[in-house]
Design a protein around this motif. Sequence first.
Motif, PDB file in Angstrom:
ATOM      1  N   ASP A 293      -4.564   7.092   5.365  1.00 59.72           N
ATOM      2  CA  ASP A 293      -3.498   6.209   4.863  1.00 59.72           C
ATOM      3  C   ASP A 293      -3.275   6.471   3.370  1.00 59.72           C
ATOM      4  O   ASP A 293      -4.211   6.430   2.561  1.00 59.72           O
ATOM      5  CB  ASP A 293      -3.899   4.748   5.089  1.00 59.72           C
ATOM      6  CG  ASP A 293      -2.715   3.798   4.930  1.00 59.72           C
ATOM      7  OD1 ASP A 293      -1.847   4.081   4.078  1.00 59.72           O
ATOM      8  OD2 ASP A 293      -2.674   2.783   5.646  1.00 59.72           O
ATOM      9  N   LYS A 294      -2.028   6.728   2.996  1.00 64.23           N
ATOM     10  CA  LYS A 294      -1.705   7.001   1.591  1.00 64.23           C
ATOM     11  C   LYS A 294      -1.941   5.778   0.705  1.00 64.23           C
ATOM     12  O   LYS A 294      -2.159   5.916  -0.504  1.00 64.23           O
ATOM     13  CB  LYS A 294      -0.255   7.452   1.475  1.00 64.23           C
ATOM     14  CG  LYS A 294       0.036   8.786   2.145  1.00 64.23           C
ATOM     15  CD  LYS A 294       1.487   9.180   1.949  1.00 64.23           C
ATOM     16  CE  LYS A 294       1.780  10.535   2.603  1.00 64.23           C
ATOM     17  NZ  LYS A 294       3.199  10.925   2.430  1.00 64.23           N
ATOM     18  N   ASN A 295      -1.880   4.607   1.285  1.00 63.71           N
ATOM     19  CA  ASN A 295      -2.084   3.386   0.503  1.00 63.71           C
ATOM     20  C   ASN A 295      -3.549   3.166   0.108  1.00 63.71           C
ATOM     21  O   ASN A 295      -3.852   2.282  -0.687  1.00 63.71           O
ATOM     22  CB  ASN A 295      -1.603   2.164   1.282  1.00 63.71           C
ATOM     23  CG  ASN A 295      -0.093   2.165   1.448  1.00 63.71           C
ATOM     24  OD1 ASN A 295       0.629   2.565   0.535  1.00 63.71           O
ATOM     25  ND2 ASN A 295       0.373   1.741   2.614  1.00 63.71           N
ATOM     26  N   ARG A 296      -4.426   3.990   0.706  1.00 65.69           N
ATOM     27  CA  ARG A 296      -5.851   3.840   0.381  1.00 65.69           C
ATOM     28  C   ARG A 296      -6.105   4.160  -1.090  1.00 65.69           C
ATOM     29  O   ARG A 296      -6.937   3.523  -1.739  1.00 65.69           O
ATOM     30  CB  ARG A 296      -6.684   4.756   1.278  1.00 65.69           C
ATOM     31  CG  ARG A 296      -8.157   4.382   1.348  1.00 65.69           C
ATOM     32  CD  ARG A 296      -8.799   5.051   2.550  1.00 65.69           C
ATOM     33  NE  ARG A 296     -10.168   4.605   2.737  1.00 65.69           N
ATOM     34  CZ  ARG A 296     -11.248   5.258   2.288  1.00 65.69           C
ATOM     35  NH1 ARG A 296     -11.090   6.403   1.635  1.00 65.69           N
ATOM     36  NH2 ARG A 296     -12.463   4.790   2.496  1.00 65.69           N
ATOM     37  N   ASN A 297      -5.370   5.172  -1.622  1.00 66.76           N
ATOM     38  CA  ASN A 297      -5.512   5.498  -3.043  1.00 66.76           C
ATOM     39  C   ASN A 297      -5.049   4.344  -3.932  1.00 66.76           C
ATOM     40  O   ASN A 297      -5.603   4.097  -5.003  1.00 66.76           O
ATOM     41  CB  ASN A 297      -4.705   6.755  -3.387  1.00 66.76           C
ATOM     42  CG  ASN A 297      -5.359   8.012  -2.878  1.00 66.76           C
ATOM     43  OD1 ASN A 297      -6.582   8.068  -2.723  1.00 66.76           O
ATOM     44  ND2 ASN A 297      -4.560   9.039  -2.607  1.00 66.76           N
ATOM     45  N   VAL A 298      -4.027   3.624  -3.461  1.00 67.05           N
ATOM     46  CA  VAL A 298      -3.554   2.464  -4.216  1.00 67.05           C
ATOM     47  C   VAL A 298      -4.636   1.390  -4.262  1.00 67.05           C
ATOM     48  O   VAL A 298      -4.879   0.769  -5.312  1.00 67.05           O
ATOM     49  CB  VAL A 298      -2.262   1.907  -3.589  1.00 67.05           C
ATOM     50  CG1 VAL A 298      -1.825   0.637  -4.309  1.00 67.05           C
ATOM     51  CG2 VAL A 298      -1.160   2.947  -3.627  1.00 67.05           C
ATOM     52  N   ALA A 299      -5.309   1.175  -3.136  1.00 67.22           N
ATOM     53  CA  ALA A 299      -6.378   0.180  -3.089  1.00 67.22           C
ATOM     54  C   ALA A 299      -7.511   0.546  -4.036  1.00 67.22           C
ATOM     55  O   ALA A 299      -8.039  -0.305  -4.775  1.00 67.22           O
ATOM     56  CB  ALA A 299      -6.895   0.040  -1.658  1.00 67.22           C
ATOM     57  N   PHE A 300      -7.888   1.837  -4.022  1.00 69.36           N
ATOM     58  CA  PHE A 300      -8.941   2.276  -4.934  1.00 69.36           C
ATOM     59  C   PHE A 300      -8.478   2.184  -6.398  1.00 69.36           C
ATOM     60  O   PHE A 300      -9.282   1.947  -7.305  1.00 69.36           O
ATOM     61  CB  PHE A 300      -9.379   3.704  -4.598  1.00 69.36           C
ATOM     62  CG  PHE A 300     -10.329   3.790  -3.436  1.00 69.36           C
ATOM     63  CD1 PHE A 300     -11.594   3.230  -3.519  1.00 69.36           C
ATOM     64  CD2 PHE A 300      -9.962   4.418  -2.253  1.00 69.36           C
ATOM     65  CE1 PHE A 300     -12.474   3.305  -2.449  1.00 69.36           C
ATOM     66  CE2 PHE A 300     -10.832   4.504  -1.184  1.00 69.36           C
ATOM     67  CZ  PHE A 300     -12.095   3.942  -1.278  1.00 69.36           C
ATOM     68  N   SER A 301      -7.194   2.363  -6.609  1.00 70.13           N
ATOM     69  CA  SER A 301      -6.666   2.220  -7.972  1.00 70.13           C
ATOM     70  C   SER A 301      -6.792   0.775  -8.452  1.00 70.13           C
ATOM     71  O   SER A 301      -7.064   0.516  -9.626  1.00 70.13           O
ATOM     72  CB  SER A 301      -5.194   2.660  -8.031  1.00 70.13           C
ATOM     73  OG  SER A 301      -5.068   4.039  -7.751  1.00 70.13           O
TER      74      SER A 301
END
Length: 465
Positions: free
Chosen positions: A221-229
């Motif tokens: 999921d591309k949004n996973r990087n947003v969560a880690f951000s």
Amino acid sequence: MLMPASSEFVKLCRSQVAISVSLGATFSAVYLTQELVEGSEAKLVPISVYPETSAESEENQGLRLQSSESSTVKPVPRLLAPPVLPVEESTVGAIAPERLPGKERTSHQCQGPENVWQQRMQIVTPLIHEGAVMGLLVSGRQDRPWNEREEAQIKQIARSLALACILDQRSQWMQQELGSARQIQAQVYDTMHNLLHQFKSPLTALRTFGKLLARRLVPEDKNRNVAFSIVRESDRLQELLSQFDRTVDTGEAHLKLRSGTSEKAMSNVESIRNSPLSLSPAANLQESCCFVAEVLKPLLISAEAIASERNLKLVADVEANLPPVSANDRALREVLSNLIDNALKYTPAGRQIYIKVRYKAADGDRAGYSQLPAIAVAVSDTGSGIPPQDLEHLFERHYRGEKAQTEIPGTGLGLAIARDLVRQMQGEIEVFSPLNPEWLPSAADPLLYPTNRGTTFVVWLPVNN
């Protein structure tokens, strides 16, 4: 209203009265004005009287300095807050004769030749400095009149006391101002502690939500990087908050250190000075090294998410296999974050932001940092650009220039902080407006950026050898 005389000034008055007595005075006293109102009488308060029993006599009660109608009120010396009233140099007539301490007087003693003789027996000298009167020096005797040499010495004593009075009043005024400033500072520290305490709870919650979100998203999921951000930026906020808390504690420790009540003050001060974001010369940020690409990578993830939300396109071109730079990673992250945030803030929707990182070998033909091996990080926006009149003030704290007239929020601190940190890392930062095409990525589409607008910031960092 004059401030009460300090104990040091009272001691000085006593010593000067003693000098007057050594000249033959049987009575000598220093009076200060209690309150002066233009066009009215001013009550005099005894500060030092010889002999001391004279101060209790009825003759001293109600002693007043009468204002002269012909005198002109002059400006009060700077820092002397209370108003004072000028009088003429000839002061024997300025004080009511029947209220002067000393020998009993009858009506015939204040008239004719005997009055002149009586005046020679008693000297009334104003404590006057730059046209401002603070009080009187009264010296008298009954056995003989004063000669010119003795009168000159009495006047010199009065001049010394006048100057000492001015300094005493100013000193007390400054002490009052200092006390008020410390009280305000203490209130500010209390408020800051309250805000810091209230800030911690939502920050902890935000960090927890970010972790929970990251766990629930699959790796694809591309949004996973947003969560880690979210987690990473929360950690950054936590780090800054801790430093902010230490800085406030250090300010309080400074106050305690001045009164000698804190043993931990100096250690706290040194910890703040040596912090990578302290902006202090004591913090040597070039002792460590880091890789620009590693510092930039998480910043680009956050920037891409923000750019997508604002309908912007971020184009990054980071050269591979770059050598490390002599810089602190946290300080460098703060610098690049400020520059990228500015680019995102000042680029209109539908346009592009460019980031380019290159290694530059030593080149004697170029000015600036290009003369030495360095890594250059360029951040360009395609906004309206910076007016020429603002360029020279761009790195001044709290300066926003033309941008202050827009609705874009800002404090004018980001660029000032960035330049200070870069210089502490022995680097340099330069700005071009309009943007410099040299620092655009090769993938940049020239049709998508105006050639006469935008701004390019280039950060030069020394290569770690």
